[in-house]
Design a protein around this motif. Structure first.
Motif, PDB file in Angstrom:
ATOM      1  N   ASN A   3       0.372   1.857 -18.909  1.00  0.00           N
ATOM      2  CA  ASN A   3       0.473   1.057 -17.833  1.00  0.00           C
ATOM      3  C   ASN A   3      -0.401  -0.287 -17.900  1.00  0.00           C
ATOM      4  O   ASN A   3      -1.024  -0.451 -19.184  1.00  0.00           O
ATOM      5  N   TYR A   7       0.428  -7.190 -15.002  1.00  0.00           N
ATOM      6  CA  TYR A   7       1.377  -8.270 -15.553  1.00  0.00           C
ATOM      7  C   TYR A   7       0.959  -9.406 -14.469  1.00  0.00           C
ATOM      8  O   TYR A   7       1.101  -9.347 -13.541  1.00  0.00           O
ATOM      9  N   LEU A  38       1.439  -2.615 -13.141  1.00  0.00           N
ATOM     10  CA  LEU A  38       2.708  -1.676 -13.478  1.00  0.00           C
ATOM     11  C   LEU A  38       2.510  -0.583 -14.376  1.00  0.00           C
ATOM     12  O   LEU A  38       1.548  -0.235 -15.073  1.00  0.00           O
ATOM     13  N   TYR A  43       4.327   0.772 -16.829  1.00  0.00           N
ATOM     14  CA  TYR A  43       5.309   0.389 -17.657  1.00  0.00           C
ATOM     15  C   TYR A  43       6.352   1.406 -18.189  1.00  0.00           C
ATOM     16  O   TYR A  43       7.511   1.063 -18.282  1.00  0.00           O
ATOM     17  N   SER A  66      12.804  -7.664 -17.156  1.00  0.00           N
ATOM     18  CA  SER A  66      13.298  -6.345 -17.513  1.00  0.00           C
ATOM     19  C   SER A  66      14.678  -6.400 -17.974  1.00  0.00           C
ATOM     20  O   SER A  66      14.921  -5.786 -19.092  1.00  0.00           O
ATOM     21  N   ALA A 106       0.482  -9.665 -20.183  1.00  0.00           N
ATOM     22  CA  ALA A 106       0.787  -8.551 -20.113  1.00  0.00           C
ATOM     23  C   ALA A 106      -0.164  -7.731 -20.712  1.00  0.00           C
ATOM     24  O   ALA A 106      -0.347  -7.743 -21.869  1.00  0.00           O
ATOM     25  N   CYS A 120      -1.689  -3.946 -21.493  1.00  0.00           N
ATOM     26  CA  CYS A 120      -1.198  -2.538 -21.709  1.00  0.00           C
ATOM     27  C   CYS A 120      -2.121  -1.712 -21.841  1.00  0.00           C
ATOM     28  O   CYS A 120      -3.129  -2.052 -22.801  1.00  0.00           O
TER      29      CYS A 120
END
Length: 164
Positions: free
Chosen positions: A57, A60, A78, A80, A97, A143, A145
């Motif tokens: 997750n 973004y 998000l 992911y 996406s 982004a 992560c």
């Protein structure tokens, strides 16, 4: 009536990409920008995890430049793993996406397997999705992560939307 074919095209051009690996014991990460045969910049990346990733997750963010500063346009938290297979309600995420699915081998759900090379091979923003009235802008996307609440990497892209 003006012929649209004779009008300049609106394109998104990536200028710079920065991939920062914050957990090198867990992930190998490489990324760069190349020009396509249509002279459009495209993003490339390779990601290899040293263990299966059950959850991924993060955040973004998209920002646009205004008065020589980047101002946030949208920021989303998000999951992911969920975003891999769902149609997202945010249209910007849907666009990204679907574009990524065409040029990558990411699965439709987690886990992301260890020792498998996941790639993005030539991601571009489709000029058809950029409105003809879009002004020239510079943008930044980021982004971040995380896995198990620990940051593992982030990818920041800088680009511009312009007429060609």
């Amino acid at each position: 009536m003006a012929n649209i074919e004779n009008n300049p095209k609106i394109v998104a051009d990536f200028i710079k990409i920065k991939c920062v690996n914050q957990w090198p014991e867990l992930v190998q990460l490489n990324c760069h920008i190349n020009r396509t045969d249509k002279n459009i910049s495209a993003l490339y990346a390779d990601i290899i995890f040293s263990e299966d990733i059950q959850n991924l997750n993060g955040i973004y963010n998209v920002a646009v430049e205004r008065d020589q500063k980047f101002v946030d346009y949208t920021t989303l938290e998000l999951d992911y793993c969920t975003a891999l297979h769902l149609v997202h309600s945010q249209s910007l995420i849907q666009i990204i996406s679907s574009g990524l699915r065409r040029v990558s081998n990411f699965p439709l759900s987690c886990p992301l397997k260890k020792n498998k090379t996941y790639f993005v091979n030539g991601f571009t923003l489709d000029p058809k999705i950029i409105p003809i009235y879009m002004p020239k802008i510079s943008f930044r996307t980021n982004a971040t992560c995380l896995s198990n609440k620990r940051e593992i990497f982030y990818i920041t892209c800088f680009g511009r939307v312009m007429r060609k």
